[in-house]
Design a protein around this motif. Structure first.
Motif, mmCIF file in Angstrom:
data_model
loop_
_atom_site.group_PDB
_atom_site.id
_atom_site.type_symbol
_atom_site.label_atom_id
_atom_site.label_comp_id
_atom_site.label_asym_id
_atom_site.label_seq_id
_atom_site.Cartn_x
_atom_site.Cartn_y
_atom_site.Cartn_z
ATOM 1 N N ALA A 24 -29.266 -25.834 -38.717
ATOM 2 C CA ALA A 24 -28.494 -27.024 -38.339
ATOM 3 C C ALA A 24 -27.142 -27.043 -39.043
ATOM 4 O O ALA A 24 -26.113 -27.366 -38.427
ATOM 5 C CB ALA A 24 -29.285 -28.291 -38.672
ATOM 6 N N ARG A 27 -24.910 -24.467 -37.429
ATOM 7 C CA ARG A 27 -24.557 -24.908 -36.073
ATOM 8 C C ARG A 27 -23.483 -25.978 -36.114
ATOM 9 O O ARG A 27 -22.491 -25.911 -35.388
ATOM 10 C CB ARG A 27 -25.808 -25.437 -35.352
ATOM 11 C CG ARG A 27 -25.510 -25.999 -33.965
ATOM 12 C CD ARG A 27 -26.738 -26.579 -33.307
ATOM 13 N NE ARG A 27 -27.409 -27.624 -34.064
ATOM 14 C CZ ARG A 27 -26.980 -28.884 -34.172
ATOM 15 N NH1 ARG A 27 -25.857 -29.263 -33.589
ATOM 16 N NH2 ARG A 27 -27.675 -29.767 -34.868
ATOM 17 N N GLN A 34 -26.854 -28.723 -30.131
ATOM 18 C CA GLN A 34 -28.074 -27.937 -29.959
ATOM 19 C C GLN A 34 -28.096 -27.297 -28.570
ATOM 20 O O GLN A 34 -28.470 -26.127 -28.422
ATOM 21 C CB GLN A 34 -29.311 -28.812 -30.168
ATOM 22 C CG GLN A 34 -29.523 -29.230 -31.594
ATOM 23 C CD GLN A 34 -30.748 -30.111 -31.769
ATOM 24 O OE1 GLN A 34 -31.338 -30.603 -30.809
ATOM 25 N NE2 GLN A 34 -31.148 -30.319 -33.029
ATOM 26 N N VAL A 48 -33.830 -25.260 -29.941
ATOM 27 C CA VAL A 48 -32.992 -25.326 -31.146
ATOM 28 C C VAL A 48 -33.445 -26.484 -32.025
ATOM 29 O O VAL A 48 -33.562 -26.340 -33.246
ATOM 30 C CB VAL A 48 -31.490 -25.436 -30.790
ATOM 31 C CG1 VAL A 48 -30.653 -25.677 -32.044
ATOM 32 C CG2 VAL A 48 -31.021 -24.179 -30.067
ATOM 33 N N GLY A 49 -33.735 -27.616 -31.429
ATOM 34 C CA GLY A 49 -34.241 -28.757 -32.197
ATOM 35 C C GLY A 49 -35.554 -28.440 -32.883
ATOM 36 O O GLY A 49 -35.790 -28.865 -34.016
ATOM 37 N N GLU A 52 -34.822 -26.326 -35.852
ATOM 38 C CA GLU A 52 -34.212 -27.129 -36.920
ATOM 39 C C GLU A 52 -35.205 -28.033 -37.632
ATOM 40 O O GLU A 52 -34.949 -28.463 -38.752
ATOM 41 C CB GLU A 52 -33.021 -27.912 -36.370
ATOM 42 C CG GLU A 52 -31.869 -26.988 -35.981
ATOM 43 C CD GLU A 52 -30.644 -27.712 -35.452
ATOM 44 O OE1 GLU A 52 -30.657 -28.962 -35.361
ATOM 45 O OE2 GLU A 52 -29.656 -27.014 -35.150
#
Length: 127
Positions: A24, A27, A34, A48-49, A52
């Motif tokens: 995160a 990013r 995301q 992606v979440g 993370e």
């Protein structure tokens, strides 16, 4: 191999969470959402979440993609170790040590280092 959810028998560890925080952090530093990152990697936005939060493990293939896209060392991404950071002085005392060593002619630095190692060995034996 696809990224897979963690087994229900194995809880999310602090290491998993820390890895997710690093993803995160990298990013957001690149100012990506995301969804944008997922699109760049070629995966669904929700994945992606899940990375993370540590809910989904990261494959080597996707870690390599993240390394390139986010421009971070894979070692840092996966473990938090940053080879570049290890080359930098971490404290004022370490900076002073580096300054002393750098003032010694290059052809004499190895001999100096041998003396420092011997002294450090003696000190550690006294403990």
């Amino acid at each position: 191999m696809t990224d897979t959810p963690r087994s229900h028998s194995r809880p999310i560890t602090e290491q998993d969470r820390a890895r997710g925080r690093r993803i995160a952090q990298a990013r957001t530093k690149k100012e990506l959402t995301q969804a944008q990152l997922a699109d760049m990697v070629g995966l669904s936005g929700g994945l992606v979440g899940q990375w993370e939060t540590g809910k989904v493990t990261l494959t080597a293939k996707n870690a390599a993609k993240l390394e390139k896209i986010l421009e971070v060392p894979m070692a840092w991404l996966l473990t938090g170790d940053d080879p570049h950071e290890k080359r930098l002085a971490q404290t004022q005392t370490e900076q002073e040590y580096l300054d002393v060593i750098r003032d010694i002619p290059i052809d004499q630095q190895e001999a100096f280092l041998s003396m420092v190692r011997a002294a450090a060995s003696m000190i550690s034996k006294q403990k």
